[in-house]
Design a protein around this motif. Structure first.
Motif, PDB file in Angstrom:
ATOM      1  N   TYR A 188      -3.202 -52.483 -56.205  1.00  0.00           N
ATOM      2  CA  TYR A 188      -1.808 -52.702 -55.713  1.00  0.00           C
ATOM      3  C   TYR A 188      -1.136 -51.339 -55.330  1.00  0.00           C
ATOM      4  CZ  TYR A 188       2.944 -55.121 -56.465  1.00  0.00           C
ATOM      5  OH  TYR A 188       4.142 -55.610 -55.841  1.00  0.00           O
ATOM      6  N   ASN A 189      -1.598 -50.517 -55.674  1.00  0.00           N
ATOM      7  CA  ASN A 189      -1.106 -49.016 -54.984  1.00  0.00           C
ATOM      8  C   ASN A 189      -1.665 -49.027 -53.446  1.00  0.00           C
ATOM      9  OD1 ASN A 189      -2.106 -45.844 -54.382  1.00  0.00           O
ATOM     10  ND2 ASN A 189      -0.310 -46.067 -55.794  1.00  0.00           N
ATOM     11  N   GLN A 190      -2.909 -49.235 -53.288  1.00  0.00           N
ATOM     12  CA  GLN A 190      -3.365 -49.445 -51.889  1.00  0.00           C
ATOM     13  C   GLN A 190      -2.638 -50.607 -51.068  1.00  0.00           C
ATOM     14  OE1 GLN A 190      -7.689 -50.094 -52.813  1.00  0.00           O
ATOM     15  NE2 GLN A 190      -7.874 -47.858 -53.041  1.00  0.00           N
ATOM     16  N   LEU A 191      -2.301 -51.712 -51.684  1.00  0.00           N
ATOM     17  CA  LEU A 191      -1.697 -52.543 -50.734  1.00  0.00           C
ATOM     18  C   LEU A 191      -0.318 -52.069 -50.461  1.00  0.00           C
ATOM     19  CD1 LEU A 191      -1.097 -55.551 -49.832  1.00  0.00           C
ATOM     20  CD2 LEU A 191      -0.381 -56.174 -52.319  1.00  0.00           C
ATOM     21  N   THR A 210       5.318 -53.405 -64.422  1.00  0.00           N
ATOM     22  CA  THR A 210       7.000 -53.073 -64.717  1.00  0.00           C
ATOM     23  C   THR A 210       7.333 -53.653 -66.039  1.00  0.00           C
ATOM     24  OG1 THR A 210       7.507 -53.850 -62.290  1.00  0.00           O
ATOM     25  CG2 THR A 210       9.365 -53.918 -63.833  1.00  0.00           C
ATOM     26  N   GLU A 211       6.721 -54.509 -66.630  1.00  0.00           N
ATOM     27  CA  GLU A 211       7.103 -55.136 -67.987  1.00  0.00           C
ATOM     28  C   GLU A 211       6.487 -54.157 -69.002  1.00  0.00           C
ATOM     29  OE1 GLU A 211       3.211 -57.407 -66.973  1.00  0.00           O
ATOM     30  OE2 GLU A 211       5.186 -56.708 -66.137  1.00  0.00           O
ATOM     31  N   CYS A 269      -3.097 -46.688 -69.751  1.00  0.00           N
ATOM     32  CA  CYS A 269      -3.039 -47.253 -68.372  1.00  0.00           C
ATOM     33  C   CYS A 269      -4.479 -47.733 -68.197  1.00  0.00           C
ATOM     34  CB  CYS A 269      -2.756 -46.150 -67.486  1.00  0.00           C
ATOM     35  SG  CYS A 269      -1.203 -45.542 -67.500  1.00  0.00           S
ATOM     36  N   ALA A 270      -5.614 -47.633 -69.092  1.00  0.00           N
ATOM     37  CA  ALA A 270      -6.787 -47.932 -68.733  1.00  0.00           C
ATOM     38  C   ALA A 270      -6.982 -49.453 -68.535  1.00  0.00           C
ATOM     39  CB  ALA A 270      -7.704 -47.750 -70.133  1.00  0.00           C
ATOM     40  N   ASP A 271      -6.393 -50.410 -69.331  1.00  0.00           N
ATOM     41  CA  ASP A 271      -6.704 -51.815 -69.144  1.00  0.00           C
ATOM     42  C   ASP A 271      -6.228 -52.394 -67.680  1.00  0.00           C
ATOM     43  OD1 ASP A 271      -4.181 -51.025 -70.099  1.00  0.00           O
ATOM     44  OD2 ASP A 271      -3.947 -53.523 -70.849  1.00  0.00           O
ATOM     45  N   PHE A 272      -5.264 -51.757 -67.014  1.00  0.00           N
ATOM     46  CA  PHE A 272      -4.692 -52.182 -65.722  1.00  0.00           C
ATOM     47  C   PHE A 272      -4.986 -51.198 -64.485  1.00  0.00           C
ATOM     48  CE2 PHE A 272      -1.032 -50.284 -68.016  1.00  0.00           C
ATOM     49  CZ  PHE A 272      -0.857 -49.086 -66.906  1.00  0.00           C
ATOM     50  N   LYS A 273      -6.136 -50.496 -64.863  1.00  0.00           N
ATOM     51  CA  LYS A 273      -6.125 -49.293 -63.879  1.00  0.00           C
ATOM     52  C   LYS A 273      -6.822 -49.863 -62.596  1.00  0.00           C
ATOM     53  CE  LYS A 273      -9.011 -45.033 -63.016  1.00  0.00           C
ATOM     54  NZ  LYS A 273      -9.708 -43.894 -63.500  1.00  0.00           N
ATOM     55  N   LEU A 303       8.492 -53.462 -56.932  1.00  0.00           N
ATOM     56  CA  LEU A 303       8.808 -53.199 -58.330  1.00  0.00           C
ATOM     57  C   LEU A 303       8.952 -54.304 -59.327  1.00  0.00           C
ATOM     58  CD1 LEU A 303      11.805 -50.516 -57.967  1.00  0.00           C
ATOM     59  CD2 LEU A 303       9.261 -50.227 -58.496  1.00  0.00           C
ATOM     60  N   LYS A 304       8.925 -55.431 -58.932  1.00  0.00           N
ATOM     61  CA  LYS A 304       8.888 -56.872 -59.722  1.00  0.00           C
ATOM     62  C   LYS A 304       7.478 -56.690 -60.539  1.00  0.00           C
ATOM     63  CE  LYS A 304      10.393 -60.641 -58.502  1.00  0.00           C
ATOM     64  NZ  LYS A 304      10.662 -61.877 -57.657  1.00  0.00           N
ATOM     65  N   ARG A 305       6.340 -56.301 -59.604  1.00  0.00           N
ATOM     66  CA  ARG A 305       5.160 -56.269 -60.464  1.00  0.00           C
ATOM     67  C   ARG A 305       4.784 -54.724 -61.118  1.00  0.00           C
ATOM     68  NH1 ARG A 305       0.224 -58.635 -57.581  1.00  0.00           N
ATOM     69  NH2 ARG A 305      -0.598 -58.206 -59.528  1.00  0.00           N
ATOM     70  N   TYR A 306       4.755 -53.766 -60.160  1.00  0.00           N
ATOM     71  CA  TYR A 306       4.313 -52.638 -60.571  1.00  0.00           C
ATOM     72  C   TYR A 306       5.580 -51.506 -60.190  1.00  0.00           C
ATOM     73  CZ  TYR A 306      -0.573 -53.276 -62.010  1.00  0.00           C
ATOM     74  OH  TYR A 306      -1.585 -53.792 -62.673  1.00  0.00           O
ATOM     75  N   ALA A 307       5.521 -50.645 -61.153  1.00  0.00           N
ATOM     76  CA  ALA A 307       6.676 -49.643 -60.972  1.00  0.00           C
ATOM     77  C   ALA A 307       6.164 -48.206 -61.035  1.00  0.00           C
ATOM     78  CB  ALA A 307       7.977 -49.835 -61.894  1.00  0.00           C
ATOM     79  N   MET A 308       6.846 -47.344 -60.195  1.00  0.00           N
ATOM     80  CA  MET A 308       6.388 -45.854 -60.323  1.00  0.00           C
ATOM     81  C   MET A 308       7.557 -45.348 -61.225  1.00  0.00           C
ATOM     82  SD  MET A 308       4.230 -43.605 -59.341  1.00  0.00           S
ATOM     83  CE  MET A 308       3.532 -44.388 -57.779  1.00  0.00           C
ATOM     84  N   HIS A 309       7.111 -45.135 -62.548  1.00  0.00           N
ATOM     85  CA  HIS A 309       8.051 -45.048 -63.530  1.00  0.00           C
ATOM     86  C   HIS A 309       8.119 -43.516 -63.672  1.00  0.00           C
ATOM     87  CE1 HIS A 309      10.638 -45.683 -67.115  1.00  0.00           C
ATOM     88  NE2 HIS A 309       9.872 -45.325 -67.824  1.00  0.00           N
ATOM     89  N   HIS A 310       9.380 -43.166 -63.628  1.00  0.00           N
ATOM     90  CA  HIS A 310       9.692 -41.608 -63.880  1.00  0.00           C
ATOM     91  C   HIS A 310      10.248 -41.600 -65.244  1.00  0.00           C
ATOM     92  CE1 HIS A 310       8.077 -40.575 -59.853  1.00  0.00           C
ATOM     93  NE2 HIS A 310       8.782 -41.745 -59.518  1.00  0.00           N
TER      94      HIS A 310
END
Length: 278
Positions: A215-218, A254-255, A205-209, A172-179
């Motif tokens: 990251y999701n696969q990682l 996350t940010e 979300c296009a610019d970081f897709k 979560l420090k880099r990417y979050a599954m935000h609900h």
């Protein structure tokens, strides 16, 4: 006079027998003298296997002395054992928390459920691991809903690490599954503008897709599970009182989670009020 002398000797013998220290010394002297006699006899009579027989005598003498002393002092030994046991129990009860904290410290250094700098959840507490020692875990508290530091420092005793669930939230420090959920009344059909809302979510979300996909696969490969994402997901549901709920799931840095939430909420409100005017 003879009777009197015999009575004195008898009383002295009884006193000596009752004196356990004297009796112990007498037992040791008697056994040691017997040992010396046996060793001399073996050396004089046996020319072979003298070492083996002398060793057997020495071991037998040692065992005999220990058993004899134990029988003489059995009552005192029993009382001493009870005293030691009571003392140990008192010490354990008095230092129970410290012992549990030390066991918790051994647990975290052996299993390594987290490292310094990881985001973790311990019970209901969220934070970044600042440091650990034998007594406590130090966390920099995090508001998990906003993914930001609160400025508070949490000191958790290591004993809690044994009884509480520990969750490593480091990804979560880099990417979050935000609900997040937006609740409105039932005056508008949200399906009429759901496609437009999806387009807005993809746009934000296009610019970081591409990075989100990697990251999701990682994360999936490390945890060996399938997780939602990286495409945005929007669902419509109803609350227990019949209000309309729009549920968003966004896999994003996350940010930027709160910023995207605000943009999508603004778009939803815009589409909602536009639909109401029709």
């Amino acid at each position: 006079m003879l009777l009197s002398a015999g009575a004195n000797v008898s009383s002295i013998v009884e006193v000596l027998i009752e004196n356990k220290a004297v009796l112990s010394i007498g037992l040791i002297l008697l056994v040691m003298l017997t040992k010396l006699s046996l060793v001399k006899f073996i050396k004089r009579k046996d020319k072979q296997n003298k070492r083996l027989k002398i060793n057997m005598v020495n071991n037998a003498v040692t065992v005999f002395i220990i058993v004899g002393l134990f029988n003489i002092w059995s009552l005192e030994i029993q009382k001493f054992a009870f005293s030691i046991a009571a003392f140990v129990v008192a010490i354990v009860l008095a230092t129970r928390e410290f012992i549990q904290c030390f066991i918790g410290f051994l647990y975290i250094i052996s299993t390594r459920p987290f490292r310094i700098g990881d985001w973790v959840q311990v019970g209901n507490n969220y934070g970044e691991v600042h440091s650990t020692d034998w007594a406590k875990l130090t966390l920099l508290e995090i508001n998990i809903d906003a993914y930001e530091y609160t400025g508070k420092t949490l000191y958790l005793p290591n004993s809690q690490l044994i009884t509480s669930v520990i969750k490593n939230l480091n990804f979560l420090k880099r990417y979050a599954m935000h609900h997040f959920t937006v609740t409105r009344d039932g005056s508008v059909n949200p399906f009429s503008f759901l496609d437009e809302l999806h387009k807005k979510a993809y746009e934000y979300c296009a610019d970081f897709k591409e990075v989100a996909i990697r990251y999701n696969q990682l994360i999936e490969s490390r945890l060996d599970i399938n997780i939602a994402g990286p495409d945005p997901q929007i669902h419509v549901a109803t609350s227990d009182v019949g209000d309309t709920q729009i549920l968003f799931t966004i896999f994003c840095p996350t940010e930027r989670a709160m910023d995207i939430e605000q943009k999508l909420t603004a778009d939803l409100m815009k589409f909602w009020f536009e639909q109401q005017k029709k």
